[in-house]
Design a protein around this motif. Structure first.
Motif, short mmCIF file in Angstrom:
data_model
loop_
_atom_site.label_atom_id
_atom_site.label_comp_id
_atom_site.label_asym_id
_atom_site.label_seq_id
_atom_site.Cartn_x
_atom_site.Cartn_y
_atom_site.Cartn_z
N VAL A 237 0.84 -1.20 0.00
CA VAL A 237 0.00 0.00 0.00
C VAL A 237 0.87 1.25 0.00
O VAL A 237 0.61 2.22 -0.72
CB VAL A 237 -0.94 -0.01 1.22
CG1 VAL A 237 -1.63 1.35 1.38
CG2 VAL A 237 -1.99 -1.12 1.07
N GLU A 238 1.93 1.23 0.78
CA GLU A 238 2.85 2.37 0.86
C GLU A 238 3.47 2.65 -0.50
O GLU A 238 3.57 3.81 -0.95
CB GLU A 238 3.94 2.05 1.88
CG GLU A 238 5.10 3.00 1.93
CD GLU A 238 6.25 2.42 2.75
OE1 GLU A 238 7.38 2.36 2.24
OE2 GLU A 238 6.00 2.03 3.90
N LYS A 239 3.91 1.62 -1.22
CA LYS A 239 4.59 1.79 -2.49
C LYS A 239 3.64 2.16 -3.62
O LYS A 239 4.06 2.78 -4.61
CB LYS A 239 5.36 0.51 -2.86
CG LYS A 239 6.59 0.28 -1.99
CD LYS A 239 7.33 -0.96 -2.44
CE LYS A 239 8.63 -1.13 -1.65
NZ LYS A 239 9.60 -0.08 -1.96
N ALA A 240 2.38 1.82 -3.49
CA ALA A 240 1.42 2.11 -4.56
C ALA A 240 1.26 3.60 -4.81
O ALA A 240 0.93 4.03 -5.91
CB ALA A 240 0.07 1.49 -4.23
N GLY A 241 1.52 4.42 -3.79
CA GLY A 241 1.33 5.86 -3.93
C GLY A 241 2.24 6.53 -4.91
O GLY A 241 1.96 7.62 -5.41
N GLY A 242 3.37 5.89 -5.24
CA GLY A 242 4.33 6.51 -6.15
C GLY A 242 4.30 5.92 -7.54
O GLY A 242 5.27 6.03 -8.28
N GLY A 243 3.19 5.28 -7.90
CA GLY A 243 3.12 4.70 -9.23
C GLY A 243 3.76 3.33 -9.33
O GLY A 243 3.97 2.81 -10.42
N ASN A 244 4.09 2.72 -8.19
CA ASN A 244 4.65 1.37 -8.22
C ASN A 244 3.63 0.43 -8.86
O ASN A 244 2.44 0.48 -8.56
CB ASN A 244 4.99 0.90 -6.80
CG ASN A 244 5.72 -0.42 -6.80
OD1 ASN A 244 5.12 -1.46 -7.04
ND2 ASN A 244 7.01 -0.39 -6.55
N ASN A 245 4.12 -0.43 -9.74
CA ASN A 245 3.19 -1.23 -10.53
C ASN A 245 2.73 -2.52 -9.87
O ASN A 245 1.97 -3.28 -10.46
CB ASN A 245 3.82 -1.55 -11.89
CG ASN A 245 4.06 -0.29 -12.69
OD1 ASN A 245 5.01 0.43 -12.45
ND2 ASN A 245 3.18 0.00 -13.63
N LEU A 246 3.19 -2.79 -8.66
CA LEU A 246 2.64 -3.92 -7.91
C LEU A 246 1.37 -3.43 -7.22
O LEU A 246 1.38 -2.44 -6.51
CB LEU A 246 3.63 -4.41 -6.86
CG LEU A 246 4.97 -4.95 -7.35
CD1 LEU A 246 5.82 -5.39 -6.16
CD2 LEU A 246 4.77 -6.11 -8.31
N ARG A 247 0.26 -4.13 -7.42
CA ARG A 247 -1.01 -3.73 -6.83
C ARG A 247 -1.57 -4.86 -5.99
O ARG A 247 -1.83 -5.96 -6.47
CB ARG A 247 -2.03 -3.37 -7.93
CG ARG A 247 -1.77 -2.06 -8.62
CD ARG A 247 -2.06 -0.88 -7.69
NE ARG A 247 -1.95 0.39 -8.39
CZ ARG A 247 -0.83 1.08 -8.54
NH1 ARG A 247 0.29 0.62 -8.02
NH2 ARG A 247 -0.82 2.22 -9.19
#
Length: 493
Positions: free
Chosen positions: A155-165
């Motif tokens: 969830v933390e990484k999703a905020g920067g456009g990280n492609n793992l969802r």
């Protein structure tokens, strides 16, 4: 001390606070627009408070012997913001240290263009939007200690456009209010603190919404009984964090569920399941491998340090002892347990038990096959463990030489994501809660005399291990970003 001196201290602090405050929009813009993750000596700056940013600068004294100055890092962020960067991980602390050595010979912008050259002028808004639409679906099968920390990272990484969802978690229904209880366990954690953000529950559709991430909660009694495509999930990587299924046959049941492409096990694999320690033996798997394990938290903590020592000094043989936080596998009070000693009360006893970590080292480092013995002591702390590596070396060395080498490994090597280094006479286990390196070498505790060395390696057996799992999953999904500064640049020497 005069009033003028007292005022000077406070004035300096408020000035540094103001500069750190000005950093936040730059850090956020680089993250959300360019997908550039900034850090200071491995401490991520995304979503950090002013105080935490200043603390990250303060931490630098553990590495470089003096505190990092915000007056040095702020201009670096400003310049990076102007360079139209493509996606990357950039350590501005290391860049600041390197630039201090060449500032009389080179402008800051020219230095940065050299230091992060491969991603300069690589920003493309259309490509970014297209990339964001090409996400990789992730499913967490199980939602225990590791599952929930994995959810926090995703969830933390999703905020920067990280492609793992993170698209779904799969559990067995435990109660009529199961959904609210799952959300509450994600929201509050006795070890890692409150979730950083907002969590709401969609009872009607059985989902948790965490910082805008819609996470379907799927109830199932087996890994082969889910049709993920019914929930809009396809070609997903399933991360099995239950620890129940560990061999190829049982884990293969996940692949019988529609919508699953690959399976990752957050435990040592059995039989033919390959154990991958990210940063060490990534080359041992291929696109054809559909089931992979990430070994154990202890194996991930010690293997990068062992590889570093083996490469520089050689290892004849040795013994590994892990002083490990207790886990859910143990009993709160004395009760029946199928394993020896683990039935005794975990919060009240040190419990001598076995560990497979020493043997597991050979899977990642075949050169050490049969050279290490190992044992474990479970102790009454809920998180953070320590591995003690007692090694006989091929090459004689000294304490200072070993520490300087491991410090350099943590700063500049290909293992900088796995190995961290700290030199403080006051650190204790709670200081490493949330540490996302696989292991942290305690330089003050190092013993070295001739061909013998004893190393003490701290590791957050939940956070550090979960970060390793995400590193492997990111690589499997083809979503690993370049890291700067690179090892071996002219500024390193």
């Amino acid at each position: 001390m005069s009033q003028e001196q007292l005022n000077r201290y406070f004035s300096d602090w408020t000035q540094r606070e103001a500069i750190a405050e000005s950093m936040i929009p730059l850090i956020g813009r680089l993250y959300r627009r360019n997908n550039v993750v900034t850090s200071i000596y491995g401490r991520a700056l995304i979503n950090q408070s002013v105080i935490n940013i200043l603390k990250a600068h303060r931490f630098a004294r553990q590495i470089e012997a003096e505190e990092l100055d915000v007056h040095e890092t702020y201009p670096i962020l400003e310049a990076l913001d102007r360079l139209n960067l493509g996606q990357a991980h950039i350590d501005i602390g290391k860049l600041a240290s390197q630039y201090n050595r060449v500032r009389d010979e080179q402008s800051l912008e020219d230095f940065l263009r050299d230091a992060v050259g491969p991603v300069v002028d690589r920003y493309d808004e259309e490509a970014r939007q297209a990339s964001e639409s090409e996400t990789k679906d992730i499913v967490l099968y199980g939602f225990g200690r590791i599952g929930r920390y994995l959810a926090r990272i995703l969830v933390e990484k999703a905020g920067g456009g990280n492609n793992l969802r993170l698209r779904a978690i799969v559990v067995r229904r435990g109660a009529s209010n199961d959904l609210e209880k799952r959300a509450s366990l994600l929201r509050r954690d006795s070890v890692h603190g409150s979730f950083r953000g907002t969590i709401t529950v969609d009872e009607e559709n059985e989902a948790i919404i965490a910082n805008g991430n819609y996470i379907k909660v799927i109830y199932s009694d087996g890994p082969d009984q889910v049709d993920y495509t019914q929930h809009g999930i396809d070609n997903a990587i399933v991360i099995d964090n239950t620890g129940i299924w560990r061999d190829e046959e049982s884990l293969g049941r996940h692949l019988e569920s529609t919508g699953v492409s690959r399976v990752v096990l957050t435990a040592p694999g059995k039989g033919n399941v390959k154990d991958i320690v990210p940063g060490i033996n990534n080359q041992q798997y291929s696109d054809e491998d559909r089931i992979l394990g990430v070994a154990s938290c202890t194996t991930n903590a010690i293997v990068p340090v062992l590889k570093a020592i083996k490469d520089e000094f050689g290892i004849v043989d040795g013994h590994m002892e892990t002083v490990h936080a207790y886990t859910n596998d143990q009993n709160l009070i004395d009760n029946f347990h199928k394993s020896e000693r683990r039935g005794r009360s975990a919060p009240l006893n040190m419990v001598l038990t076995e560990t497979g970590a020493a043997k597991a080292v050979a899977k990642a480092l075949p050169d050490l096959n049969g050279k290490l013995t190992g044992n474990a002591i479970r102790v009454p702390t809920p998180n953070v463990s320590m591995a003690i590596l007692n090694l006989n070396l091929e090459k004689a060395t000294t304490r200072d030489e070993v520490n300087e080498y491991l410090r350099d490994v943590a700063l500049h090597s290909d293992l900088q994501k796995q190995v961290d280094y700290v030199s403080s006479p006051e650190v204790v286990s709670s200081d490493f809660v949330g540490a996302r390196h696989a292991g942290v070498v305690d330089g003050q505790a190092t013993i070295a005399n001739g061909n013998r060395a004893v190393l003490y390696v701290w590791y957050d057996n939940e956070a550090g291990y979960s970060a390793q799992v995400i590193r492997l999953v990111s690589e499997m999904a083809g979503m690993s970003f370049p890291i700067f500064p690179e090892r071996g640049t002219a500024a390193d020497h």
